[in-house]
Design an enzyme around this catalytic site. Sequence first.
Site, mmCIF file in Angstrom:
data_model
loop_
_atom_site.group_PDB
_atom_site.id
_atom_site.type_symbol
_atom_site.label_atom_id
_atom_site.label_comp_id
_atom_site.label_asym_id
_atom_site.label_seq_id
_atom_site.Cartn_x
_atom_site.Cartn_y
_atom_site.Cartn_z
ATOM 1 C CB CYS A 74 8.596 7.305 -1.421
ATOM 2 S SG CYS A 74 9.228 8.928 -0.944
ATOM 3 C CD GLU A 117 4.609 11.848 4.510
ATOM 4 O OE1 GLU A 117 4.448 11.529 3.325
ATOM 5 O OE2 GLU A 117 4.220 12.916 4.982
HETATM 6 P P1 NDP Z 1 9.224 -0.679 5.594
HETATM 7 O O1 NDP Z 1 7.775 -0.398 5.699
HETATM 8 O O2 NDP Z 1 9.666 -2.067 5.401
HETATM 9 O O3 NDP Z 1 9.978 -0.151 6.916
HETATM 10 C C1 NDP Z 1 9.854 1.187 7.359
HETATM 11 C C2 NDP Z 1 10.255 1.248 8.823
HETATM 12 O O4 NDP Z 1 9.276 0.576 9.614
HETATM 13 C C3 NDP Z 1 11.591 0.565 9.123
HETATM 14 O O5 NDP Z 1 12.286 1.282 10.114
HETATM 15 C C4 NDP Z 1 11.138 -0.776 9.643
HETATM 16 O O6 NDP Z 1 12.081 -1.400 10.452
HETATM 17 C C5 NDP Z 1 9.925 -0.368 10.455
HETATM 18 N N1 NDP Z 1 9.012 -1.457 10.773
HETATM 19 C C6 NDP Z 1 8.916 -2.688 10.200
HETATM 20 N N2 NDP Z 1 7.909 -3.413 10.766
HETATM 21 C C7 NDP Z 1 7.357 -2.612 11.702
HETATM 22 C C8 NDP Z 1 6.273 -2.764 12.629
HETATM 23 N N3 NDP Z 1 5.550 -3.868 12.675
HETATM 24 N N4 NDP Z 1 5.971 -1.734 13.447
HETATM 25 C C9 NDP Z 1 6.694 -0.572 13.385
HETATM 26 N N5 NDP Z 1 7.711 -0.369 12.540
HETATM 27 C C10 NDP Z 1 8.057 -1.368 11.713
HETATM 28 O O7 NDP Z 1 9.759 0.288 4.440
HETATM 29 P P2 NDP Z 1 11.208 0.341 3.816
HETATM 30 O O8 NDP Z 1 12.210 0.610 4.899
HETATM 31 O O9 NDP Z 1 11.395 -0.867 2.954
HETATM 32 O O10 NDP Z 1 11.131 1.654 2.927
HETATM 33 C C11 NDP Z 1 10.648 1.676 1.625
HETATM 34 C C12 NDP Z 1 9.215 2.140 1.591
HETATM 35 O O11 NDP Z 1 9.129 3.434 2.155
HETATM 36 C C13 NDP Z 1 8.667 2.266 0.195
HETATM 37 O O12 NDP Z 1 7.352 1.785 0.157
HETATM 38 C C14 NDP Z 1 8.699 3.773 -0.046
HETATM 39 O O13 NDP Z 1 7.797 4.207 -1.023
HETATM 40 C C15 NDP Z 1 8.366 4.276 1.300
HETATM 41 N N6 NDP Z 1 8.789 5.649 1.457
HETATM 42 C C16 NDP Z 1 7.850 6.631 1.566
HETATM 43 C C17 NDP Z 1 8.237 7.955 1.649
HETATM 44 C C18 NDP Z 1 7.231 9.043 1.805
HETATM 45 O O14 NDP Z 1 7.623 10.125 2.225
HETATM 46 N N7 NDP Z 1 5.958 8.844 1.508
HETATM 47 C C19 NDP Z 1 9.659 8.340 1.610
HETATM 48 C C20 NDP Z 1 10.548 7.227 1.513
HETATM 49 C C21 NDP Z 1 10.112 5.940 1.446
HETATM 50 P P3 NDP Z 1 13.067 -2.488 9.786
HETATM 51 O O15 NDP Z 1 13.774 -1.808 8.673
HETATM 52 O O16 NDP Z 1 13.952 -2.809 10.916
HETATM 53 O O17 NDP Z 1 12.184 -3.617 9.320
#
Ligand code: NDP
Length: 498
Positions: free
Chosen positions: A279, A245
């Site tokens: 999102c 997602e």
């Molecule tokens: P990120 O991609 O920065 O992080 C998402 C999650 O992935 C966090 O828990 C993060 O941990 C983790 N993460 C980071 N690096 C890695 C890695 N290398 N391997 C595995 N996991 C990792 O997104 P955001 O938290 O900034 O969220 C915002 C984004 O999410 C926007 O792009 C938004 O559009 C999208 N989104 C999409 C939705 C959908 O349903 N399509 C719904 C809501 C949001 P950590 O935070 O510790 O870095």
Amino acid sequence: MTAVRVPGLPIVEAGQLISTSPATGVEAGRLPIATASDVRQAVDRAREASEWWAGLGFPGRRQHLLRWRALLAQRIEQLAELVHVEGGKPVADAIVEIVTAIEHIDWAARNAGRVLGPRRVRSRLILAEFSAHLEYQPYGVVGVIGPWNYPVFTPVGSAAYALAAGNTVVLKPSEYTPAVGQWLVDSFAEVVGEQPVFTAVHGLGDTGAALCRSGVDKIAFTGSTATARKVMAACAESLTPVLIEGGGKDAMIVDSDANLDAAAEACVWGGMTNAGQTCIGIERVYAVDPIFDAFVDKVVAKAGRLTVGPEGADIGPITMPSQIDVIRRHIEEAVSSGGRAVLGGPSAVQPPYVHPTVLVDVPEDSDAIREETFGPTLTINRVRDADEAVARTNALSYGLGGSVFGRRRAVTIARRLRSGMASVNSTLTFAGMSTLPFGGTGDSGFGRIHGEDGLREFGRTKAITRRRARSLLPSMTFERTPADVARLVKAIKVMYGR
Ligand code: NDP
């Protein structure tokens, strides 16, 4: 309580992850950081628990999930307050988010057996001597990686469906919202205390990466498209299936026969709820020429009335401090490249807040149109007609949701959007409709949460055929004779040869 230099920025201290309020910098939660070996142990424990959880069957799991749903409903104010403190989201927005999550738990619990349970499917004449059976069995352990912007709705959208399907779940919440993630698993443990069915591991991105490599049977990732690529690369090493997602840049199209008051109201809410950090938030609007000026006036009037601040306001702080630079850059570039700010503008960026900003005539190649802004900003561009609006909407590689306002052509336009979801004469409503699948296409990801597709996403398809009679036309055996093959050829010509 610890006050920090950059409010909202998580702190790592002595093996602990400390989340802080983006409005005040006050500590919101403190959780131990999981090493790669801790993550693996959590997954091993979840695997042991998965046998017990799967063994409860659909009725047993339904009972437990409905009790969890009831607990969330009873404690909705408490959870909303935590979401508010940790992420800065206004309490009313947090309530709406939790209501949606509760609805999804309810639907997943009640419908998993019907959608995933064993059932007969029809046999075809060619193999009429066999009956056909289909079921969706649990994968085992599902790893859920969640973002910070909807720290209840997004993990629950995956976890509730995965749990209802019979999997156990290990959640890695965002480093910005670990306390909310822990609250979710703690509340679940109150109703399912027997086994570690739903647990959390905390940390930064490397904890998420460790979860991808921990031996889980599937990863459900919600987050940015850039991180999604890393998650897929890590999961590719072990062929671990993934659900993505990803991000979005959703558009709203306003046609000439739209109710402009309703369109403006939905546009402002769709673009600015949760300070635009959604999102499926509306980031771009294409309004057709005859109604463009009237529509912009209404949006500006409504957005201009929104209040901004830490408590009781419509718009709270930007959760992730680094996003403020992105929002500022998008606004400044839009204005310097020929766009006009009809509300707000560069001066609207007052960290940790961004005041409502409406930009018009923004060049289509600018970042404000092409990249996720994630702030309370809207671009509104004038288009000749709905065809041009659809072409511009579909020009990006994102394809998550979208909205159309209009009467005669609205549904047809919605169907033409290259996106996984669309709402007609409303914004974002598909997210709360538990009977509908949620997910995107292109850079917005693949796979679905919610609805029947969302349940199937967390079940391994199992197909079984069972002999019920002797074969009249034996073919799948070396005992067949040339006469059997000749009869088969004759039969197939009769059945399909015309
Ligand atoms: P990120 O991609 O920065 O992080 C998402 C999650 O992935 C966090 O828990 C993060 O941990 C983790 N993460 C980071 N690096 C890695 C890695 N290398 N391997 C595995 N996991 C990792 O997104 P955001 O938290 O900034 O969220 C915002 C984004 O999410 C926007 O792009 C938004 O559009 C999208 N989104 C999409 C939705 C959908 O349903 N399509 C719904 C809501 C949001 P950590 O935070 O510790 O870095």
